[in-house]
Design a protein around this motif. Structure first.
Motif, PDB file in Angstrom:
ATOM      1  N   GLY A 214      47.344  28.461 -26.221  1.00  0.00           N
ATOM      2  CA  GLY A 214      48.259  29.064 -27.202  1.00  0.00           C
ATOM      3  C   GLY A 214      48.678  30.474 -26.785  1.00  0.00           C
ATOM      4  O   GLY A 214      47.919  31.176 -26.116  1.00  0.00           O
ATOM      5  N   ASP A 215      49.897  30.859 -27.168  1.00  0.00           N
ATOM      6  CA  ASP A 215      50.448  32.130 -26.692  1.00  0.00           C
ATOM      7  C   ASP A 215      50.374  33.269 -27.709  1.00  0.00           C
ATOM      8  O   ASP A 215      50.223  34.424 -27.333  1.00  0.00           O
ATOM      9  N   GLY A 216      50.567  32.937 -28.974  1.00  0.00           N
ATOM     10  CA  GLY A 216      50.667  34.016 -29.953  1.00  0.00           C
ATOM     11  C   GLY A 216      50.244  33.584 -31.333  1.00  0.00           C
ATOM     12  O   GLY A 216      49.970  32.406 -31.572  1.00  0.00           O
ATOM     13  N   MET A 217      50.176  34.527 -32.252  1.00  0.00           N
ATOM     14  CA  MET A 217      49.876  34.189 -33.652  1.00  0.00           C
ATOM     15  C   MET A 217      50.708  35.059 -34.586  1.00  0.00           C
ATOM     16  O   MET A 217      51.103  36.176 -34.222  1.00  0.00           O
ATOM     17  N   GLU A 218      50.975  34.529 -35.768  1.00  0.00           N
ATOM     18  CA  GLU A 218      51.693  35.328 -36.760  1.00  0.00           C
ATOM     19  C   GLU A 218      50.737  36.375 -37.315  1.00  0.00           C
ATOM     20  O   GLU A 218      49.642  36.047 -37.765  1.00  0.00           O
ATOM     21  N   VAL A 219      51.177  37.612 -37.277  1.00  0.00           N
ATOM     22  CA  VAL A 219      50.359  38.683 -37.862  1.00  0.00           C
ATOM     23  C   VAL A 219      50.988  39.192 -39.157  1.00  0.00           C
ATOM     24  O   VAL A 219      50.360  39.925 -39.900  1.00  0.00           O
ATOM     25  N   CYS A 220      52.224  38.833 -39.395  1.00  0.00           N
ATOM     26  CA  CYS A 220      52.905  39.178 -40.644  1.00  0.00           C
ATOM     27  C   CYS A 220      53.426  37.890 -41.241  1.00  0.00           C
ATOM     28  O   CYS A 220      54.236  37.206 -40.623  1.00  0.00           O
ATOM     29  N   HIS A 221      52.955  37.555 -42.413  1.00  0.00           N
ATOM     30  CA  HIS A 221      53.581  36.478 -43.160  1.00  0.00           C
ATOM     31  C   HIS A 221      53.405  36.765 -44.631  1.00  0.00           C
ATOM     32  O   HIS A 221      52.555  37.578 -45.024  1.00  0.00           O
ATOM     33  N   PRO A 222      54.215  36.154 -45.478  1.00  0.00           N
ATOM     34  CA  PRO A 222      54.241  36.554 -46.881  1.00  0.00           C
ATOM     35  C   PRO A 222      52.907  36.322 -47.583  1.00  0.00           C
ATOM     36  O   PRO A 222      52.121  35.470 -47.167  1.00  0.00           O
ATOM     37  N   HIS A 223      52.701  37.067 -48.635  1.00  0.00           N
ATOM     38  CA  HIS A 223      51.530  36.932 -49.505  1.00  0.00           C
ATOM     39  C   HIS A 223      50.225  37.226 -48.766  1.00  0.00           C
ATOM     40  O   HIS A 223      49.180  36.699 -49.105  1.00  0.00           O
ATOM     41  N   GLN A 229      46.212  41.528 -43.348  1.00  0.00           N
ATOM     42  CA  GLN A 229      47.210  41.726 -42.295  1.00  0.00           C
ATOM     43  C   GLN A 229      46.617  42.532 -41.143  1.00  0.00           C
ATOM     44  O   GLN A 229      46.818  42.196 -39.980  1.00  0.00           O
ATOM     45  N   ARG A 230      45.846  43.564 -41.508  1.00  0.00           N
ATOM     46  CA  ARG A 230      45.182  44.366 -40.459  1.00  0.00           C
ATOM     47  C   ARG A 230      44.195  43.516 -39.677  1.00  0.00           C
ATOM     48  O   ARG A 230      44.067  43.627 -38.468  1.00  0.00           O
ATOM     49  N   GLN A 231      43.527  42.627 -40.414  1.00  0.00           N
ATOM     50  CA  GLN A 231      42.551  41.751 -39.763  1.00  0.00           C
ATOM     51  C   GLN A 231      43.243  40.827 -38.741  1.00  0.00           C
ATOM     52  O   GLN A 231      42.754  40.627 -37.635  1.00  0.00           O
TER      53      GLN A 231
END
Ligand code: AMP
Ligand code: MN
Ligand code: MN
Ligand code: MN
Length: 293
Positions: A214-223, A229-231
């Motif tokens: 895997g290349d990446g992960m979402e670090v910002c998503h709603p709720h 988010q920091r985690q």
């Protein structure tokens, strides 16, 4: 740059047509939008054709949100910047579509046994040419008064362990990553903060995703509360994953909007950083090559 890398149209469980989604992206002053329907790329041609008629530039990033199964959990993997015309990819997607249809029929049978035999036909009609999802069932169940709201449909019938739940036959995480890479795309773990996983299992998931290529992960998503988010940002950095951000926009409403509150912390490497080379630049509506960085 205002960028949103996760959105849906009515080709899966989004409410807007591809044209309406693009219109909204313009209204929200977006510079780039990834269209990432569940297990289908059907919206992208229409979205691009509509963008051709617009004077305001917008980078449309062809994407997908693949459904996978991992230890009994539904895990979503985004494929960003994919070559959707790849014939192998299209054949593979037909397999996911068949799994969706088969599951929908089983959900319909279970609902009928609960006395809800008036849901499936309408759900199928709402799904139309797109992929049928549990969200279509939930919508009809609310409309027919079987449940009070959308969430209740999942809590009472459609969610894991509930009366009309059907274990899906999704592909594995490794397969999803392979499919995305074979189609030239970037594989991103979607909304890691939304799975019903303990901290230990979430770390296990991220490690497994990374080890599987895997290349990446979402670090910002709603709720996602600020501490979570920091985690997620800490995980992205610690596990050496690129950072992505998306609204997971499904429909206009009070709680979600295209491009809202999406800021990737500066110390992380954004997922579009390595989309600069020739085959990964994104064309705007004037067919002028433009890098996102
Ligand atoms: P499916 O991919 O067919 O399993 O459908 C799941 C979709 O339903 C998700 O992509 C969500 O957009 C939507 N959804 C809304 N509320 C829930 C919920 N409580 N649990 C699971 N999915 C939900
Ligand atoms: Mn959805
Ligand atoms: Mn998802
Ligand atoms: Mn989504």
């Amino acid at each position: 740059m205002k960028i949103d890398l996760h959105s849906h149209t009515w080709y899966s469980d989004g409410q807007l047509s591809p044209q309406e989604l693009i219109m909204r992206a313009h209204n929200m002053q977006l510079d780039a939008l990834a269209i990432t329907d569940h297990d289908t790329v059907a919206a992208i041609d229409e979205a691009e054709a509509y963008q051709q008629t617009q004077s305001r530039p917008l980078n449309i990033i062809p994407g997908i949100e693949l459904s996978t199964g991992w230890h009994g959990f539904d895990i979503h993997i985004l494929g960003l910047n994919i070559d959707r015309t790849d014939p192998v990819f299209q054949t593979r997607l037909a397999q996911q579509a068949a799994a969706r249809q088969e599951r929908a029929q089983c959900i319909a049978d279970k609902l009928a046994k609960c006395g809800l035999d008036d849901v499936y036909e309408t759900a199928l009609r709402y799904a139309g040419k797109g992929q049928i999802t549990r969200a279509h069932f939930a919508r009809v169940m609310v409309e027919k008064g079987h449940v009070h709201n959308f969430d209740a449909a999942f809590k009472k019938y459609l969610g894991k362990g509930k009366r009309a739940h059907v274990a899906p036959k999704w592909i594995s995480i490794e397969q999803a990553i392979e499919w995305i890479h074979d189609a030239g795309g970037t594989a991103v773990l979607a909304h890691p903060g939304h799975y019903d996983l303990s901290g230990k299992w979430l770390r296990r998931l991220i490690v497994f995703f990374k080890q599987s290529g895997g290349d990446g992960m979402e670090v910002c998503h709603p709720h996602l509360p600020p501490d979570r988010q920091r985690q997620m940002a800490t995980y992205a950095q610690g596990y050496d994953l690129l950072a992505s951000a998306g609204s997971d926009f499904h429909a206009p409403g009070r709680w979600t909007e295209l491009g809202r509150h999406l800021r990737i912390p500066e110390h992380l490497t954004p997922v579009w950083q390595h989309w600069g080379s020739d085959n990964t630049t994104i064309s705007d509506n004037n067919n002028k090559k433009e890098s996102l960085s």
